[in-house]
Motif scaffolding. Structure first.
Motif, PDB file in Angstrom:
ATOM      1  N   MET A   1       0.857  -1.183   0.000  1.00  0.00           N
ATOM      2  CA  MET A   1       0.000   0.000   0.000  1.00  0.00           C
ATOM      3  C   MET A   1       0.896   1.237   0.000  1.00  0.00           C
ATOM      4  N   VAL A   2       0.252   2.379  -0.135  1.00  0.00           N
ATOM      5  CA  VAL A   2       0.975   3.648  -0.020  1.00  0.00           C
ATOM      6  C   VAL A   2       0.860   4.100   1.434  1.00  0.00           C
ATOM      7  N   VAL A   3       1.999   4.207   2.110  1.00  0.00           N
ATOM      8  CA  VAL A   3       2.015   4.579   3.530  1.00  0.00           C
ATOM      9  C   VAL A   3       2.818   5.862   3.689  1.00  0.00           C
ATOM     10  N   ASP A   4       2.176   6.889   4.185  1.00  0.00           N
ATOM     11  CA  ASP A   4       2.803   8.203   4.363  1.00  0.00           C
ATOM     12  C   ASP A   4       3.513   8.648   3.086  1.00  0.00           C
ATOM     13  N   GLY A   5       2.861   8.396   1.947  1.00  0.00           N
ATOM     14  CA  GLY A   5       3.367   8.860   0.658  1.00  0.00           C
ATOM     15  C   GLY A   5       4.354   7.935  -0.027  1.00  0.00           C
ATOM     16  N   THR A   6       4.713   6.823   0.602  1.00  0.00           N
ATOM     17  CA  THR A   6       5.658   5.878   0.012  1.00  0.00           C
ATOM     18  C   THR A   6       4.908   4.662  -0.518  1.00  0.00           C
ATOM     19  N   SER A   7       5.092   4.372  -1.805  1.00  0.00           N
ATOM     20  CA  SER A   7       4.434   3.220  -2.427  1.00  0.00           C
ATOM     21  C   SER A   7       5.146   1.926  -2.068  1.00  0.00           C
ATOM     22  N   ASN A   8       4.467   0.832  -2.315  1.00  0.00           N
ATOM     23  CA  ASN A   8       5.021  -0.522  -2.190  1.00  0.00           C
ATOM     24  C   ASN A   8       5.476  -0.892  -0.779  1.00  0.00           C
ATOM     25  N   VAL A   9       4.773  -0.397   0.224  1.00  0.00           N
ATOM     26  CA  VAL A   9       5.074  -0.756   1.608  1.00  0.00           C
ATOM     27  C   VAL A   9       4.334  -2.056   1.940  1.00  0.00           C
ATOM     28  N   ARG A  10       5.078  -3.064   2.367  1.00  0.00           N
ATOM     29  CA  ARG A  10       4.475  -4.347   2.732  1.00  0.00           C
ATOM     30  C   ARG A  10       3.797  -4.198   4.098  1.00  0.00           C
ATOM     31  N   THR A  11       2.482  -4.106   4.070  1.00  0.00           N
ATOM     32  CA  THR A  11       1.755  -3.799   5.298  1.00  0.00           C
ATOM     33  C   THR A  11       1.659  -4.981   6.256  1.00  0.00           C
ATOM     34  N   CYS A  12       1.969  -6.171   5.782  1.00  0.00           N
ATOM     35  CA  CYS A  12       1.900  -7.335   6.680  1.00  0.00           C
ATOM     36  C   CYS A  12       3.097  -7.402   7.628  1.00  0.00           C
ATOM     37  N   ILE A  13       4.168  -6.666   7.307  1.00  0.00           N
ATOM     38  CA  ILE A  13       5.359  -6.695   8.159  1.00  0.00           C
ATOM     39  C   ILE A  13       5.802  -5.295   8.576  1.00  0.00           C
ATOM     40  N   THR A  14       4.936  -4.310   8.381  1.00  0.00           N
ATOM     41  CA  THR A  14       5.256  -2.933   8.768  1.00  0.00           C
ATOM     42  C   THR A  14       4.393  -2.545   9.957  1.00  0.00           C
ATOM     43  N   ALA A  15       5.066  -2.075  10.997  1.00  0.00           N
ATOM     44  CA  ALA A  15       4.368  -1.743  12.239  1.00  0.00           C
ATOM     45  C   ALA A  15       3.535  -0.468  12.105  1.00  0.00           C
ATOM     46  N   LEU A  16       2.338  -0.517  12.672  1.00  0.00           N
ATOM     47  CA  LEU A  16       1.453   0.645  12.696  1.00  0.00           C
ATOM     48  C   LEU A  16       1.971   1.666  13.707  1.00  0.00           C
ATOM     49  N   LYS A  17       1.911   2.928  13.304  1.00  0.00           N
ATOM     50  CA  LYS A  17       2.258   4.045  14.194  1.00  0.00           C
ATOM     51  C   LYS A  17       1.109   5.045  14.189  1.00  0.00           C
TER      52      LYS A  17
END
Ligand code: FES
Length: 108
Positions: free
Chosen positions: A75-91
């Motif tokens: 997904m796009v997270v804080d403007g960065t594309s291709n973030v693997r959300t299954c292994i990226t911690a929520l802040k």
């Protein structure tokens, strides 16, 4: 009938820390999740199943491998594309967007 969709454990991310309940944004909507849990876990708990649409066929994708190998959850997270959300911690305060191809902009 209420169904609890939150992912509580993970075979690879051994014992991810679930901190305080925090707010984040998904496609402009306020949501809550636990600090430190995978973004995908917070989205699943909220009933969000589609994380991205493929480039050529524009088909929906969501969590598949859940261990950072397949890229179906990017997904796009804080403007960065291709973030693997299954292994990226929520802040707190993260802005998470559905990814269309390689961006958060739907092209048709
Ligand atoms: S679901 Fe496969 S990389 Fe996240």
């Amino acid at each position: 009938m209420s169904v609890e969709l939150r992912i509580e454990s993970h075979p690879i991310l051994d014992g991810f820390n679930k901190g305080e309940l925090v707010e984040f944004e998904f496609d402009g909507r306020k949501m809550t999740g636990y600090d430190g849990e995978p973004i995908a876990a917070a989205l699943k708990a909220a009933g969000v199943m589609v994380h991205r649409y493929t480039v050529k066929r524009k088909e929906p994708r969501g969590v598949s491998c859940a261990i950072g190998r397949c890229t179906d959850c990017v997904m796009v997270v804080d403007g960065t594309s291709n973030v693997r959300t299954c292994i990226t911690a929520l802040k707190a305060g993260m802005k998470v967007r559905t990814q269309y191809g390689f961006t958060e902009v739907r092209d048709s």
